[in-house]
Motif scaffolding. Structure first.
Motif, PDB file in Angstrom:
ATOM      1  N   PRO A 131       0.829  -1.211   0.000  1.00  0.00           N
ATOM      2  CA  PRO A 131       0.000   0.000   0.000  1.00  0.00           C
ATOM      3  C   PRO A 131       0.857   1.252   0.000  1.00  0.00           C
ATOM      4  CG  PRO A 131      -0.037  -1.062   2.153  1.00  0.00           C
ATOM      5  CD  PRO A 131       0.621  -2.018   1.211  1.00  0.00           C
TER       6      PRO A 131
ATOM      7  N   SER B 116       1.577   5.469   0.477  1.00  0.00           N
ATOM      8  CA  SER B 116       1.468   6.383   1.608  1.00  0.00           C
ATOM      9  C   SER B 116       0.124   7.112   1.591  1.00  0.00           C
ATOM     10  CB  SER B 116       2.600   7.404   1.550  1.00  0.00           C
ATOM     11  OG  SER B 116       2.415   8.436   2.500  1.00  0.00           O
ATOM     12  N   MET B 117      -0.368   7.457   2.791  1.00  0.00           N
ATOM     13  CA  MET B 117      -1.582   8.266   2.911  1.00  0.00           C
ATOM     14  C   MET B 117      -1.246   9.759   2.933  1.00  0.00           C
ATOM     15  SD  MET B 117      -4.351   6.536   2.830  1.00  0.00           S
ATOM     16  CE  MET B 117      -5.548   7.630   3.598  1.00  0.00           C
TER      17      MET B 117
ATOM     18  N   ARG C  69      -4.279   4.830  -1.764  1.00  0.00           N
ATOM     19  CA  ARG C  69      -3.106   4.000  -1.449  1.00  0.00           C
ATOM     20  C   ARG C  69      -2.726   3.074  -2.594  1.00  0.00           C
ATOM     21  NH1 ARG C  69      -5.984   3.524   3.550  1.00  0.00           N
ATOM     22  NH2 ARG C  69      -6.768   1.462   2.962  1.00  0.00           N
TER      23      ARG C  69
END
Length: 235
Positions: A77, A79-80, A152
């Protein structure tokens, strides 16, 4: 599955009017339009074989979904960083005072009553937990692939117009009317950590999730892919 995937490009720039030619409008669609204008009750009809059903899905097979799943890119996933729901503007206008939320409520409900474009009554069965809801304000319109999950898995690199089209996607099985409780329990989780409480709907949920990620070319994690494969085994 989508009504007409070939009619839209993967940059997400598509006019809602361009998706279905006017000549191809179904009787059921015309009925919805008339209902919205007249303020009457709208009851969706039965779709013809091979046409999208009342949730915007078209008949498909678990095998086809498994093939789509195998073709998805597996990646960790992203990065936010920089994420916000404001970067996925919704709900988009669908004409007059209507918006995408109105459209999904009309599509997914039974005995839907409208006042102009506003849905004021009807009944909705949440596909996630089987709960029946008879108050429009208590119905949530869920993004099958959550906006944060999309961020993501590739949407962070999109333009805002692309993300807007994703957030308002009526073409693919991305939007569904569900109970508020199930929507909040799901949050931004993928199928490796959250599945619909109604196990009988796992097959459809997995097919829808895969169809959306395939169309929008989003990635999946290894755990997400394994969970989806397991869910497709219930078909």
């Amino acid at each position: 599955m989508p009504t007409s995937r070939a009619s839209r490009s993967y940059d997400g720039r598509v006019s809602p009017r361009a998706v279905i030619p006017r000549a191809a409008l179904s009787i059921a669609t015309v009925a919805l339009v008339i209902g919205a204008i007249s303020g009457c009750t709208v009851t969706p009809g039965n779709p013809a074989a091979g046409d999208p059903d009342s949730t915007g899905r078209a008949p498909g097979t678990a095998k086809e979904a498994a093939q789509q799943l195998d073709a998805l890119t597996v990646a960790a996933p992203g990065s936010m960083r920089g994420y916000s729901r404001a970067k996925f503007p919704h709900w988009q206008s669908t004409g007059a005072n209507c918006d995408v939320r109105d459209s999904v409520l009309k599509r997914d409900g039974t005995n839907v009553k409208t006042s102009g474009c506003n849905v004021v009554g009807g009944s909705w069965t949440s596909v996630y937990d089987g709960k029946v809801i008879d108050t429009p304000a208590q119905v949530d319109i869920d993004h099958v692939v959550p906006l944060a999950n999309a961020w993501r898995s590739g949407a962070s690199a999109w333009s805002t117009p692309q993300r807007e089209q994703f957030a308002n996607d009526l073409d693919d099985p991305q939007l569904v009317a569900v109970s508020q409780g199930s929507n909040r329990a799901k949050g931004d989780q993928d199928p490796s950590t959250w599945k619909p409480p109604a196990r009988e709907n796992w097959c459809e949920y997995a097919q829808d999730w895969v169809a959306v990620k395939s169309h929008w070319k989003l990635t999946v994690t290894s755990a997400e892919k394994a969970a989806l494969a397991d869910m497709l085994e219930t078909c």
